[in-house]
Scaffold this active site. Structure first.
Site, short mmCIF file in Angstrom:
data_model
loop_
_atom_site.label_atom_id
_atom_site.label_comp_id
_atom_site.label_asym_id
_atom_site.label_seq_id
_atom_site.Cartn_x
_atom_site.Cartn_y
_atom_site.Cartn_z
CB CYS A 159 -0.97 -0.02 1.16
SG CYS A 159 -0.20 -0.38 2.72
CG MET B 126 -8.73 3.61 20.92
SD MET B 126 -7.05 3.50 20.30
CE MET B 126 -6.36 4.97 21.07
CG HIS C 293 15.18 2.30 -3.59
ND1 HIS C 293 14.78 3.45 -2.94
CD2 HIS C 293 14.04 1.62 -3.89
CE1 HIS C 293 13.46 3.48 -2.88
NE2 HIS C 293 12.98 2.37 -3.44
#
Lengths: 273, 422
Positions: B50, B195, B101
């Site tokens: 993503c 949470m 990289h």
């Protein structure tokens, strides 16, 4: 004998440097180097003490040089015991520099010829004297562990309260762990101190017929004994732990230093000449 | 042999662009086979997550930059995105820069959250797909395995992933700083927010022995308690349960303080001063900040946790500098290995050729030597080998120099003069 003590000093120096570096940047390799060096140093140190004993025929705990060397040795044992039970590398960063310093001084200090060794090897119950001193040095080593644990506790507690975490925060063991180390060490140290004072009194009683000389070292020793008794009560009976107990641990170490060093400067029965 | 890398990531492209170019697993294998023709591009790999879409390819072409436009066109064509949409977000790296990289990506130095651990798995997946598609060859095999090695070194030798960067992990970490291990700890959950649920899950995973749940509506408490094998307790008797709890996790919608200093002090007395850790992730706060001023009680509200995370991220970034040094040295090593990979066949062919000549000559003269002991046979073999080595050594040295300076024609001349054509 000198060569063994020098080897021990070199190994302790390596161990101390690596331990402090490991504390600062937490590389596993550094910790291992430190432990291996410490083990080697301890072996050399033990050999030095035994050789010293065999050569002179006297228990190697009388002159300043011997006392410092012996104290360093007991500190290594105290750290070793703490490390085995708690795996707290951080304790080494406090203990090992002191061990190195003591061993260094022991290496450079000469024997004071004016001190009469005969004072303690003659008379009845002479065998009690080495037990008296050995017990006390082990007690001092335990109290140093209490002191180091207290400092670590206060540093850690402060950071948790202020919620700003410095570089050392991640290196310190948990509050519960240092608290455990401190309370165990204070109990062990106090028992050793009690036995040490008791054997000293017994020795003095059989030799001179009195067990109390009112000299500075004795007074400080009793104050130290009372303070750690208070700390034990505070922790185990009143169930108070944490910051205040840690401050007591630090104050106790101050008194130990007074007993150990201060008495030398103030003279009295415990100065043999 | 050159390595080319073309792609975009969370730093260069917004999510609208990244999502258009992302590949599914199936699309990866299929499109890789199309892209890698075996002529211009000999090997290829697509990393699609993503946060990034990157194509890494190996090419035998003299001008690696020619491959760049080919790969960039391929991205637009297969995903049906016009090039003006993504073109300006693309970066391209060749050779050493491409290797660097790749290593940085695998070591999570190029991630949104430096030091996160998922990227390793994603690169491993991308590699598996390339192997499946048959587009991973000797260069990419080496590159990927080397990248894994670098990632492992970075992880073990630096503290890049050592500190927590999420609320729940931070709660666990702080709990450990207070209690050592969380094993045997009792956690009291007040409120049943999402949470709280997540944090409780982490605390349970870290070994918390007992979980108590208190909530205004007892039903919800029961439901959540069942999830962790915990116990729902009476909300009205909160003050009593507080004494049992080592860790108190608050996340209710209450507008006032639920835990007052007075309650906390009494609980602490009942606990004989054992430390307690209050995590207050509710807004407005449920734990009176004055509780934190009491000895042995530690209160962290949501802002405190966020501040800890921010400092942990800074710590990771400091560690990342150390990681970059590891990457640098590994890139150099890899480049050397790659050079050997390329020049290796020529070198061994040359030595083989010389050795064959030497052996043939020896065999020709062998009958004239008469009986030889095994020791003498061995001495002659050693003599032949060292002669060949001494002759070939300066040649190989020159060969490597020609390769390093990119004089491909020289290389060819060398091969021809020794008759090494395959």
């Amino acid at each position: 004998m000198k060569i063994f003590l020098l080897a021990a000093l070199a190994a302790y120096l390596v161990a101390a440097i690596h331990s402090v570096l490991a504390f600062l940047n937490k590389r596993l390799l550094l910790e291992r180097v430190s432990l291996v060096a410490l083990l080697f140093g301890f072996t050399m140190h033990t050999t030095a003490l035994i050789v010293d004993w065999l050569q002179s025929g006297n228990y190697p705990l009388f002159y300043l040089r011997e006392t410092l060397s012996f104290l360093a040795w007991t500190l290594v044992i105290a750290y070793g015991v703490a490390w085995c039970s708690y795996r707290t590398q951080a304790l080494g960063s406090f203990t090992l520099p002191l061990v190195t310093l003591l061993t260094f001084i022991a290496n450079v200090v000469g024997e004071n010829a004016s001190v009469a060794h005969g004072v303690i090897t003659e008379g009845q119950a002479a065998w009690l004297f080495p037990i008296h001193t050995t017990l006390l040095l082990f007690a001092y080593a335990s109290f140093f562990v209490v002191f180091a644990a207290s400092v670590m506790y206060l540093l850690q507690e402060r950071e948790l309260k202020l919620k700003t975490f410095g570089a050392i925060f991640h290196r310190l063991p948990s509050l519960t762990t240092v608290d455990d180390i401190g309370s165990t060490a204070v109990a062990v140290g106090w028992i050793l101190l009690t036995l040490g004072i008791f054997t000293g009194m017994l020795w003095s009683a059989t030799r001179d017929g009195i067990f109390w000389h009112n000299d500075p070292k004795e007074i400080f020793a009793v104050l130290t004994w009372l303070l750690y008794l208070a700390m034990l009560h505070y922790r185990y009976i009143a169930g108070r732990r944490g910051r205040r107990a840690a401050w007591l641990g630090i104050a106790g170490w101050g008194l130990v230093l007074c007993t150990f060093l201060g008495a030398r400067l103030m003279g009295g029965y415990h100065v043999f000449n | 042999m050159s390595i080319v890398l073309v792609g975009l990531n969370h730093k260069t492209a917004p999510v609208e662009v990244r999502e258009q170019l992302a590949f599914t697993d199936e699309a990866c294998t299929e499109n890789l086979r199309q892209l890698i023709d075996g002529k211009v591009l000999s090997e290829g790999l697509i990393v699609s997550t993503c946060n990034r879409v990157e194509v890494i390819a190996a090419t035998a072409a003299q001008q690696p930059l020619d491959c760049v436009s080919r790969i960039s066109d391929f991205l637009g064509r297969t995903q049906r995105v016009p090039s003006d949409v993504y073109g300006k977000h693309l970066y391209t790296y060749t050779d050493e820069a491409a290797v660097r990289h790749m290593f940085r990506v695998a070591s999570s130095l190029d991630s949104m959250v430096v030091g996160e651990s998922q990227i390793m798995g994603q690169v491993r997946r991308a590699y598996a797909l390339a192997v499946e598609a048959g587009t991973a060859g000797r260069v990419l095999h080496r590159l990927v395995h080397h990248a894994f090695r670098v990632a492992k070194r970075v992880r073990t030798e630096t503290g890049i992933a050592a500190s927590a960067v999420s609320i729940s992990y931070t709660a666990v970490e702080l709990g450990r700083k207070i209690f050592g291990s969380l094993e045997g700890c009792t956690v009291l959950l007040i409120g049943t927010g999402q949470m709280a649920e997540l944090a409780a899950q982490h605390l349970a995973n870290a070994g918390a022995a007992r979980i108590l749940v208190a909530n205004r509506t007892h039903e919800a408490a029961k439901e959540l308690a069942a999830q962790f094998g915990g116990v729902a307790v009476d909300y009205a008797r909160l003050a009593d349960h507080l004494a049992d709890a080592d860790i108190v996790l608050c996340s209710t919608g209450a507008r006032e303080y639920i835990i007052t200093p007075e309650m906390a002090r009494r609980a602490r007395e009942a606990r004989r001063n054992r430390p307690a850790f209050f995590i207050d992730i509710s807004v407005p706060r449920n734990v009176d900040p004055a509780v934190g001023e009491l000895d042995n009680l530690f209160v962290f509200d949501i802002d405190d946790l966020e501040a800890v995370i921010a400092s942990n991220i800074r710590e990771r970034e400091r560690e990342a500098e150390h990681a970059e040094l590891i990457v640098d040295s590994e890139v150099m090593q890899f480049q050397q290995a790659l050079r050997n990979l390329d020049i290796g066949p020529t070198v061994s062919a040359l030595r083989q050729k010389l050795l064959t000549v030497a052996r043939a000559e020896y065999e020709r003269q062998r009958p004239r030597l008469g009986e030889l002991t095994p020791a003498q046979e061995q001495a002659i073999e050693a003599l032949l080998l060292s002669t060949v080595n001494k002759i070939s050594h300066p040649l190989i040295h020159r060969l490597r120099r020609s390769y390093d300076t990119g004089e491909a024609e020289n290389m060819q001349a060398w091969r021809e003069s020794f008759g090494l054509e395959d």
